[in-house]
Design an enzyme around this catalytic site. Structure first.
Site, PDB file in Angstrom:
ATOM      1  N   HIS A 270       0.570   5.060   0.734  1.00 32.96           N
ATOM      2  CA  HIS A 270       1.340   5.940   1.187  1.00 32.96           C
ATOM      3  C   HIS A 270       2.932   5.761   1.270  1.00 32.96           C
ATOM      4  CE1 HIS A 270       2.447   9.670   3.438  1.00 32.96           C
ATOM      5  NE2 HIS A 270       2.903   9.109   4.318  1.00 32.96           N
ATOM      6  N   CYS A 271       3.362   4.574   0.878  1.00 34.70           N
ATOM      7  CA  CYS A 271       4.762   4.220   1.136  1.00 34.70           C
ATOM      8  C   CYS A 271       5.488   4.070  -0.249  1.00 34.70           C
ATOM      9  CB  CYS A 271       4.877   2.964   1.898  1.00 34.70           C
ATOM     10  SG  CYS A 271       4.132   2.929   3.481  1.00 34.70           S
ATOM     11  N   ILE A 272       4.893   3.150  -1.155  1.00 32.10           N
ATOM     12  CA  ILE A 272       5.672   2.716  -2.380  1.00 32.10           C
ATOM     13  C   ILE A 272       5.714   3.992  -3.165  1.00 32.10           C
ATOM     14  CG2 ILE A 272       5.744   1.102  -4.098  1.00 32.10           C
ATOM     15  CD1 ILE A 272       4.431  -1.009  -2.448  1.00 32.10           C
ATOM     16  N   ASP A 275       8.155   6.745  -0.510  1.00 32.93           N
ATOM     17  CA  ASP A 275       9.324   6.476   0.163  1.00 32.93           C
ATOM     18  C   ASP A 275      10.646   6.449  -0.621  1.00 32.93           C
ATOM     19  OD1 ASP A 275       7.583   6.093   2.102  1.00 32.93           O
ATOM     20  OD2 ASP A 275       7.928   4.196   2.597  1.00 32.93           O
TER      21      ASP A 275
END
Length: 434
Positions: A270-272, A275
């Protein structure tokens, strides 16, 4: 008023509300329960709430025994947001995805906040943990909170403390991962430090919510850029007939100035993948074009196409086309040894292969049935690996290198093996490195 709340938080007499009981919120909930706080856990998914009430877990690395212990103790899962009036702290752990235009989608954060506002009260703290662009906390949350007649920094406190969970990482836990915290005012920060100080070994204060928001973005952009670099290096090395994994292992022997990153079929979680776009979007407001960040994103986003080309080359060498071939994808989680499929490049590979006419199947010891996802759909169950099952496929694509796979079995019986993870260092005629 502030000192009363701080004392309550430090003494574990405070009631903690955690909003969003997923990969971030649920471990945090269990940590507060472990220390002795009463926790009200909020989630809009009634199915999750019911599962937790039964003492069951829907996240592989969180045991049912831990859930049962918490529910039998001081943990109350609910979908009733009106119960926010009972808590002294609200910690928001909801998704911050991108929309179809690859721009920030704050709907989960804002809708959740709007649902909570009628139940806010004096002398409480609200903490946002969802990754977002600098300014979200004070530009979006603060005005909504103050429509209740409250004054942030005076009788209600607002902080941003980015989550740093790493599912499946056995070396670090919610307790041991240092927690960055920024407050809207110095008083807000003081309350925020009390909120987390009893459950996290080290809380790192920063000067503002915006500094905390940018801290999380920098952490993940750092990873995205370096993964983009090594993915590009992989493609260059491949053209030169050099094994990039051998090169990385050799470079990693340098005891300073080099940190190893490893290539793959794309980036997931869900981040890289998400974001960096939060910062590039916000930077445009300041007349900035983040070319370096966006270039890394383009390279990482192109990796599934690179892998598909390798699959096509491997099949062509056997006088077969992708269309009509049976392809088994090994590993559909976004990284090894977890059941987390958020933004998994494996799923994009499966879709691309399906669109090209391949008959696609998968094997993943952590995901027995392909789950319901908002943007992806496969009516599939995991294939058990055996000599017989492997031989039935024209191509086996190693996308996620789970430790539970029998790599000798796979190498011996896969007619064509496309390796995205560098598991097979030695050369073999039927192995294609991607």
């Amino acid at each position: 008023m502030k000192s009363d709340l701080i004392n309550k938080l430090k003494s574990t007499n405070a009631v903690i509300g955690v909003v969003g009981l997923g990969y971030v919120g649920l471990p945090l909930t269990l940590r507060y329960c472990e220390v002795g706080y009463r926790v009200v856990g909020f989630d809009i998914d009634q199915g999750k709430v019911d599962t937790l009430k039964r003492g069951e877990s829907y996240i592989e690395h969180i045991s049912a025994a831990d859930i049962k212990r918490a529910v039998a103790g001081r943990f109350e899962p609910t979908s009733d947001f009106s119960r926010a009036r009972e808590v002294d702290a609200l910690i928001l752990c909801v998704p911050t995805p991108l929309d179809r235009y690859r721009e920030p989608d704050l709907s989960f954060v804002l809708d959740t906040t709007d649902a909570l506002v009628p139940h806010l009260h004096e002398n409480m703290v609200i903490s946002l943990e969802s990754t977002t662009y600098p300014g979200t906390t004070d530009e979006e949350l603060k005005p909504r909170i103050e429509t209740r007649g409250l004054k942030v920094g005076k009788n209600v406190y607002l902080v941003f403390s980015p989550e740093r969970e790493d599912p499946g990482n056995q070396s670090f836990s919610t307790r041991t991962i240092p927690k960055v915290c920024g407050g809207h005012t110095p008083d807000c920060l003081e309350v925020g430090l009390a909120l987390y100080g009893s459950v996290i070994d080290r809380v790192v204060p920063v000067s503002s919510t915006r500094a905390a928001e940018l801290t999380k973005l920098l952490e993940n952009i750092h990873r995205s850029v370096n993964i983009g670099l090594v993915n590009e290096m992989k493609m260059v090395a491949d053209r030169m007939g050099i094994d990039i994994h051998e090169v990385i292992r050799a470079a990693a022997t340098k005891p300073f100035g080099f940190v190893p990153y490893y290539p793959g079929p794309g980036i997931g979680g869900h981040c890289i993948p998400i974001d960096p776009f939060y910062l590039t979007w916000k930077a445009r407001e300041y007349g900035m074009h983040t070319r370096f960040i966006e270039l890394a994103g383009e390279i990482n986003s192109s990796m599934p196409d690179y892998v598909i080309a390798k699959v096509a080359d491997g099949l062509n060498a056997k006088k077969k086309s992708v269309n009509g071939s049976k392809v088994l994808v090994l590993g559909i989680a976004y990284k090894k040894n977890v059941d987390d499929m958020r933004e998994s490049p494996s799923v994009f590979l499966m879709e691309k292969l399906r669109d090209l006419g391949a008959e696609v199947a998968y094997s993943d010891p952590h995901i027995p049935v392909f789950p319901k996802m908002r943007q992806h759909s496969f009516a599939l169950s995991s294939v058990a690996l055996s000599a017989e099952s492997l031989k039935k496929f024209d191509c086996v694509l190693l996308a996620t290198d789970h430790d539970k796979f029998d790599y000798d079995l796979i190498k011996t019986h896969a007619p064509l093996l496309v390796d995205c993870r560098g598991k097979y260092c030695e050369g073999a005629a039927h192995i294609v490195k991607a």
